[in-house]
Design a protein around this motif. Sequence first.
Motif, PDB file in Angstrom:
ATOM      1  N   ARG A  33       0.842  -1.210   0.000  1.00 45.60           N
ATOM      2  CA  ARG A  33       0.000   0.000   0.000  1.00 45.60           C
ATOM      3  C   ARG A  33       0.874   1.255   0.000  1.00 45.60           C
ATOM      4  O   ARG A  33       0.641   2.199  -0.742  1.00 45.60           O
ATOM      5  CB  ARG A  33      -0.927   0.008   1.214  1.00 45.60           C
ATOM      6  CG  ARG A  33      -1.727   1.318   1.336  1.00 45.60           C
ATOM      7  CD  ARG A  33      -2.725   1.269   2.451  1.00 45.60           C
ATOM      8  NE  ARG A  33      -3.845   0.387   2.153  1.00 45.60           N
ATOM      9  CZ  ARG A  33      -4.862   0.696   1.363  1.00 45.60           C
ATOM     10  NH1 ARG A  33      -4.896   1.861   0.770  1.00 45.60           N
ATOM     11  NH2 ARG A  33      -5.834  -0.159   1.144  1.00 45.60           N
ATOM     12  N   ALA A  34       1.910   1.273   0.843  1.00 44.01           N
ATOM     13  CA  ALA A  34       2.795   2.433   0.918  1.00 44.01           C
ATOM     14  C   ALA A  34       3.514   2.660  -0.416  1.00 44.01           C
ATOM     15  O   ALA A  34       3.641   3.806  -0.872  1.00 44.01           O
ATOM     16  CB  ALA A  34       3.803   2.265   2.045  1.00 44.01           C
ATOM     17  N   GLU A  37       0.818   4.081  -2.909  1.00 47.31           N
ATOM     18  CA  GLU A  37       0.416   5.450  -2.599  1.00 47.31           C
ATOM     19  C   GLU A  37       1.548   6.434  -2.892  1.00 47.31           C
ATOM     20  O   GLU A  37       1.314   7.513  -3.439  1.00 47.31           O
ATOM     21  CB  GLU A  37      -0.045   5.547  -1.144  1.00 47.31           C
ATOM     22  CG  GLU A  37      -1.380   4.863  -0.939  1.00 47.31           C
ATOM     23  CD  GLU A  37      -1.825   4.791   0.512  1.00 47.31           C
ATOM     24  OE1 GLU A  37      -1.004   5.106   1.420  1.00 47.31           O
ATOM     25  OE2 GLU A  37      -2.982   4.410   0.750  1.00 47.31           O
ATOM     26  N   SER A  38       2.764   6.066  -2.562  1.00 50.51           N
ATOM     27  CA  SER A  38       3.908   6.931  -2.824  1.00 50.51           C
ATOM     28  C   SER A  38       4.133   7.097  -4.328  1.00 50.51           C
ATOM     29  O   SER A  38       4.365   8.209  -4.813  1.00 50.51           O
ATOM     30  CB  SER A  38       5.154   6.344  -2.154  1.00 50.51           C
ATOM     31  OG  SER A  38       6.287   7.100  -2.468  1.00 50.51           O
ATOM     32  N   LEU A  40       1.968   6.677  -6.827  1.00 49.07           N
ATOM     33  CA  LEU A  40       0.882   7.451  -7.442  1.00 49.07           C
ATOM     34  C   LEU A  40       0.998   8.931  -7.091  1.00 49.07           C
ATOM     35  O   LEU A  40       0.727   9.796  -7.933  1.00 49.07           O
ATOM     36  CB  LEU A  40      -0.476   6.886  -7.029  1.00 49.07           C
ATOM     37  CG  LEU A  40      -0.786   5.489  -7.563  1.00 49.07           C
ATOM     38  CD1 LEU A  40      -2.078   4.956  -6.958  1.00 49.07           C
ATOM     39  CD2 LEU A  40      -0.851   5.479  -9.081  1.00 49.07           C
ATOM     40  N   ALA A  41       1.429   9.237  -5.885  1.00 47.70           N
ATOM     41  CA  ALA A  41       1.630  10.636  -5.491  1.00 47.70           C
ATOM     42  C   ALA A  41       2.717  11.275  -6.347  1.00 47.70           C
ATOM     43  O   ALA A  41       2.586  12.437  -6.770  1.00 47.70           O
ATOM     44  CB  ALA A  41       1.990  10.731  -4.012  1.00 47.70           C
ATOM     45  N   TYR A  60      -5.709  -3.886  -6.737  1.00 47.74           N
ATOM     46  CA  TYR A  60      -5.525  -2.542  -7.296  1.00 47.74           C
ATOM     47  C   TYR A  60      -6.773  -1.667  -7.300  1.00 47.74           C
ATOM     48  O   TYR A  60      -6.656  -0.444  -7.331  1.00 47.74           O
ATOM     49  CB  TYR A  60      -4.929  -2.639  -8.702  1.00 47.74           C
ATOM     50  CG  TYR A  60      -3.508  -3.152  -8.668  1.00 47.74           C
ATOM     51  CD1 TYR A  60      -2.476  -2.330  -8.246  1.00 47.74           C
ATOM     52  CD2 TYR A  60      -3.202  -4.455  -9.026  1.00 47.74           C
ATOM     53  CE1 TYR A  60      -1.168  -2.783  -8.185  1.00 47.74           C
ATOM     54  CE2 TYR A  60      -1.905  -4.921  -8.987  1.00 47.74           C
ATOM     55  CZ  TYR A  60      -0.887  -4.081  -8.562  1.00 47.74           C
ATOM     56  OH  TYR A  60       0.403  -4.540  -8.502  1.00 47.74           O
ATOM     57  N   PHE A  63      -7.033   1.272  -4.882  1.00 53.98           N
ATOM     58  CA  PHE A  63      -6.319   2.513  -5.166  1.00 53.98           C
ATOM     59  C   PHE A  63      -7.024   3.337  -6.244  1.00 53.98           C
ATOM     60  O   PHE A  63      -6.501   4.354  -6.683  1.00 53.98           O
ATOM     61  CB  PHE A  63      -4.887   2.213  -5.597  1.00 53.98           C
ATOM     62  CG  PHE A  63      -4.122   1.453  -4.551  1.00 53.98           C
ATOM     63  CD1 PHE A  63      -3.633   2.092  -3.422  1.00 53.98           C
ATOM     64  CD2 PHE A  63      -3.931   0.089  -4.675  1.00 53.98           C
ATOM     65  CE1 PHE A  63      -2.948   1.383  -2.440  1.00 53.98           C
ATOM     66  CE2 PHE A  63      -3.245  -0.629  -3.709  1.00 53.98           C
ATOM     67  CZ  PHE A  63      -2.758   0.022  -2.586  1.00 53.98           C
TER      68      PHE A  63
END
Length: 105
Positions: A33-34, A37-38, A40-41, A60, A63
């Motif tokens: 997850r981390a 998220e990182s 995609l950011a 997926y 997200f």
Amino acid sequence: AFSPILISDGAIGWYGLGPISVGPEWQCRGIGRALMESGLAELRKIGANGCVLVGDPAFYTRFGFADNPALVLEGVPQEYVLSLSFGTSSARGNVEFHSAFQAKG
């Protein structure tokens, strides 16, 4: 790993996500997850328009990725071709990942 992809409609700013994996002994600890998220950011930060991947919808979709019948990756069952658009950007057509992802066993 994210890399630029080609989409037959000429859409620009779309990226493909290469395989993401966490070793079994490290799973269920939030590492996957981390990473997502990182990553995609970072794509959003550089102004990307969207992301396409091949993967398990059960993982997926959490997200925001979804099966988009407008995007096709030849030889891959449609339910595993997932995309996430950032903002109002859209794309349609055949998706082509970098040739490094075309390795044959």
